[in-house]
Scaffold this motif. Sequence first.
Motif, short mmCIF file in Angstrom:
data_model
loop_
_atom_site.label_atom_id
_atom_site.label_comp_id
_atom_site.label_asym_id
_atom_site.label_seq_id
_atom_site.Cartn_x
_atom_site.Cartn_y
_atom_site.Cartn_z
N GLN A 170 0.86 -1.20 0.00
CA GLN A 170 0.00 0.00 0.00
C GLN A 170 0.89 1.24 0.00
OE1 GLN A 170 -3.15 0.14 2.97
NE2 GLN A 170 -2.55 -1.93 3.55
N ASN A 171 0.62 2.16 -0.90
CA ASN A 171 1.58 3.28 -0.97
C ASN A 171 1.17 4.52 -0.17
OD1 ASN A 171 -0.35 4.07 -2.72
ND2 ASN A 171 1.03 4.49 -4.45
N ALA A 172 -0.02 4.52 0.44
CA ALA A 172 -0.43 5.73 1.15
C ALA A 172 -0.08 5.70 2.64
CB ALA A 172 -1.93 5.94 0.97
N LEU A 173 0.40 4.59 3.14
CA LEU A 173 0.72 4.51 4.58
C LEU A 173 1.88 5.44 4.92
CD1 LEU A 173 0.65 0.63 5.23
CD2 LEU A 173 -1.11 2.31 5.82
N PRO A 174 1.94 5.90 6.19
CA PRO A 174 3.10 6.72 6.57
C PRO A 174 4.39 5.96 6.30
CG PRO A 174 1.48 6.62 8.37
CD PRO A 174 1.01 5.67 7.30
N LEU A 175 5.33 6.64 5.67
CA LEU A 175 6.59 5.98 5.30
C LEU A 175 7.70 6.42 6.26
CD1 LEU A 175 8.41 4.33 3.41
CD2 LEU A 175 8.60 6.34 1.94
N ILE A 176 8.27 5.44 6.94
CA ILE A 176 9.39 5.73 7.84
C ILE A 176 10.67 5.19 7.20
CG2 ILE A 176 10.36 5.35 10.15
CD1 ILE A 176 7.55 4.92 11.20
N GLY A 177 11.67 6.05 7.12
CA GLY A 177 12.93 5.66 6.48
C GLY A 177 14.07 5.63 7.48
N LEU B 132 1.97 -2.24 13.01
CA LEU B 132 1.42 -0.87 12.89
C LEU B 132 1.15 -0.55 11.42
CD1 LEU B 132 3.89 0.95 15.32
CD2 LEU B 132 1.48 0.46 15.76
N PRO B 133 0.19 0.35 11.16
CA PRO B 133 -0.09 0.72 9.76
C PRO B 133 0.97 1.67 9.21
CG PRO B 133 -1.54 1.92 11.25
CD PRO B 133 -0.71 1.02 12.11
N ILE B 134 2.16 1.14 8.98
CA ILE B 134 3.27 1.94 8.45
C ILE B 134 4.00 1.16 7.37
CG2 ILE B 134 3.78 3.26 10.57
CD1 ILE B 134 6.11 1.19 11.02
N ASN B 135 4.74 1.87 6.53
CA ASN B 135 5.74 1.25 5.69
C ASN B 135 7.10 1.63 6.25
OD1 ASN B 135 4.00 0.04 3.80
ND2 ASN B 135 3.82 1.97 2.65
N LEU B 136 8.00 0.67 6.32
CA LEU B 136 9.33 0.94 6.88
C LEU B 136 10.40 0.47 5.90
CD1 LEU B 136 11.25 1.62 9.32
CD2 LEU B 136 10.88 -0.73 10.11
N ILE B 137 11.34 1.37 5.61
CA ILE B 137 12.48 0.96 4.78
C ILE B 137 13.78 1.24 5.52
CG2 ILE B 137 12.46 3.16 3.46
CD1 ILE B 137 13.54 1.36 1.07
N ILE B 138 14.64 0.25 5.57
CA ILE B 138 15.96 0.43 6.20
C ILE B 138 17.03 0.16 5.15
CG2 ILE B 138 17.55 -0.40 7.99
CD1 ILE B 138 15.17 -1.12 9.73
N LEU B 139 17.93 1.14 5.00
CA LEU B 139 19.09 0.97 4.12
C LEU B 139 20.33 0.97 5.00
CD1 LEU B 139 20.89 1.19 1.52
CD2 LEU B 139 20.49 3.66 1.59
N GLY B 140 21.15 -0.06 4.89
CA GLY B 140 22.37 -0.05 5.69
C GLY B 140 23.17 -1.31 5.57
N ASP C 271 4.99 -7.09 2.80
CA ASP C 271 4.05 -6.04 2.40
C ASP C 271 4.48 -4.64 2.84
OD1 ASP C 271 2.51 -7.98 1.36
OD2 ASP C 271 0.93 -7.89 2.90
N ASN C 272 5.04 -4.56 4.05
CA ASN C 272 5.32 -3.20 4.54
C ASN C 272 6.72 -2.99 5.12
OD1 ASN C 272 4.66 -4.75 6.77
ND2 ASN C 272 3.63 -3.06 7.85
N PHE C 273 7.62 -3.94 4.88
CA PHE C 273 9.00 -3.71 5.32
C PHE C 273 9.97 -4.05 4.18
CE2 PHE C 273 12.91 -5.49 7.49
CZ PHE C 273 13.47 -4.24 7.72
N HIS C 274 10.89 -3.12 3.93
CA HIS C 274 11.94 -3.41 2.95
C HIS C 274 13.30 -3.13 3.57
CE1 HIS C 274 13.75 -4.10 -0.95
NE2 HIS C 274 14.54 -3.08 -0.68
N PHE C 275 14.21 -4.09 3.40
CA PHE C 275 15.59 -3.90 3.86
C PHE C 275 16.51 -3.94 2.66
CE2 PHE C 275 19.55 -6.23 5.39
CZ PHE C 275 20.17 -5.08 5.82
#
Length: 489
Positions: free
Chosen positions: A308-315, A339-347, A366-370
Motif C-alpha cells: 500500500q503506498n499511502a501509509l506513513p513511510l518511515i525511512g 502498525l499501519p506503516i511502511n518501513l524501509i531500512i538501508l544499511g 508487504d510493509n518492510f523493505h531492507f
Amino acid sequence: MRILHIASEIEPFIKTGGLADVLGSLPKALKQLKNEIYIALPFYKDLINENLKHRGLKSKLKKIKTIDIKISLNNKELKGRVHFCKFQGINVFFVENNEFFNRKNLYTHIIEEDGEVKVADYDDNLLRFSFFAHSIFSIIKIFKLDLNIVHCHDWQAALVPILAKNNYKYLINDKTNFIFTIHNLAYQGIFPKEQWAYTKLPWKLFSMEDLEFWGDINLIKGAVKYSDIITTVSPTYAKEIQTKEYGFGLDGFLSQYSHHLHGVLNGIDVEYWNPKTDTFISNYNYDLNDTSNKLMLKMEFSKKYFKQNALPLIGMVSRLTEQKGIQFILEDMDKIMELPINLIILGSGNKNFENSLKSYEKKYADNFHFENGYNESLAHNIYGASDFFFMPSVFEPCGLGQMIAMRYGSIPIVRETGGLKDSIVPIEGNAGTGIVFKENSSKGIYKAINSIFNMDDKKSIMNNCMKINLSWRASAREYMKIYERGKDL
Ligand code: ADP
C-alpha cells in the motif's frame, strides 16, 4: 589563517561515514571565511579514482606536484609519494603508499573464523596510519607550510599532535595550535602494546599519563593529552563523553581536560543535500514553497517497495551497529510491523543484524523493505520520499541523518542523546521539529513510532524542519573563534 585539516575520509574523494561529510564541508566553509585551507588524506588510489570518475569530478582535480617520501618505521624504510593537488580552491595532499592504502576497504576485511564470516580490522592499521601521520611532517617540511592551525580528526590522525609535541618539535612553530576533534569516541584507535615500535614514539609515552590504556596503546588518549584544544561534534556529546555511560573508559581522563573540550555542532552541505536540485530525485524536485512533488515521490517510491503506498513511510539510512539502536528495533520488530506503516531500512554492518533484517523482510514483505549495502542514490530517495526519518541511537556524537532528513522535510524520530538532542526540538502542538524520546529500549522505540499517529499538524512540523538553517557557516564561525583564541582558551 593557514589551516591544515588531516583525516582519513574526505568528501568527495572517499567516504564510509559522517566523518567524510564533515571534512567535505568544514574546509569549504572555512575557505569562504577567507582562510587558506590545506587538507591531507591517505591516497586510497583505486577507490578515489573510481569515485571521482563516477561523479565526473576528475577534471576538477588539478595535480600540481608529486614528491617521493621515505619514512623509517619498524626498522624499515617505507617509501611513498605525496601528490599535491588543487581542488575547488583547496590545497589537497594525497599520501600514497599502495601497499597500505590501495585496498578494497579502508579499515577492515572479511575473514572466516570458526566457520563464521566476520568483519575484522586489518592487522596493520597502526602501521598504516602511523605512516600517514609521519608523512604529514614530511609534507610540512618539504612544502614549507607555515601553519596557524593543524586540525586532526579521529584516531586515524591522532598520532599527529602526539608526534608534533615529541618527535618533530624542531619542525613546528610554537604559535601553531593543534586541534583534535573526536567524531566518535567508540573508535579510539586501540592497539596491542607489542606494536609500539610502529609509532616511533619514545617508549616513556607508554604510561598511564600518556597513551597506555589497560595495557594497550590508545591513540585518542594521546591526542587528547598533546593537542592544545579538543573539540567534539555537539555540545551535549562534549558533556556526555565525560560520563561513565558514554565515555568508553576515557571519561575520567577526558574530565581532566574539560577546560580544553568544546562541542561544536556540525552542519550539512546544503548545496549537495538540496531537494530542489538533487539529481537523484530529479523527476520530483521540491522545496519549502511547494512540496507536492515530495508526496508524488513518496507514492512512486512506496509503490515500488510496498503493497500500500499511502501509509506513513518511515525511512532509516544507517550503519548497522549497536550504536544505532538496531538491537532494540529487532527486539520489537513483530510489534512494530503490525502498525499501519511502511518501513524501509538501508544499511550495512553487523552481519547478525543484516541477517535478522533479511528474515524480517521475508516475513513482512508487504510493509518492510531492507536494502543491504551502501547506496547513495537510494539514500537520497529515502530522505526525499519518507514522512519520517528514524534514528533511535544509543549514542550519537552529532548525527547527520536527522539534519539531512529535516532538509528534505522528513520528520526525525530520535532518541534524546548527543547531537540528536542538540539539533531536534521536541514537537509541541505545531512547534518543534521532531519526535524525541528518552528511553533507551525497544519499549521507547515502539512508543516513539506510535506517536506519529497523534500528530495534529504534520504539515507545520515538516515546514519547521525545512526552514531550519543547517548550513556550515555558523559552525565554521564557531571553529574560527576557537582557532583565534587558540591556546588561551
Ligand atoms: P555515522 O557517521 O555514525 O555513520 P551520521 O548520521 O553522522 O552517522 O552520518 C551518516 C552519513 O552516511 C549520512 O550522510 C548517511 O546518509 C550516510 N549513510 C549511512 N549509511 C548509508 C548507506 N547504507 N547508504 C548510503 N548512505 C549511507
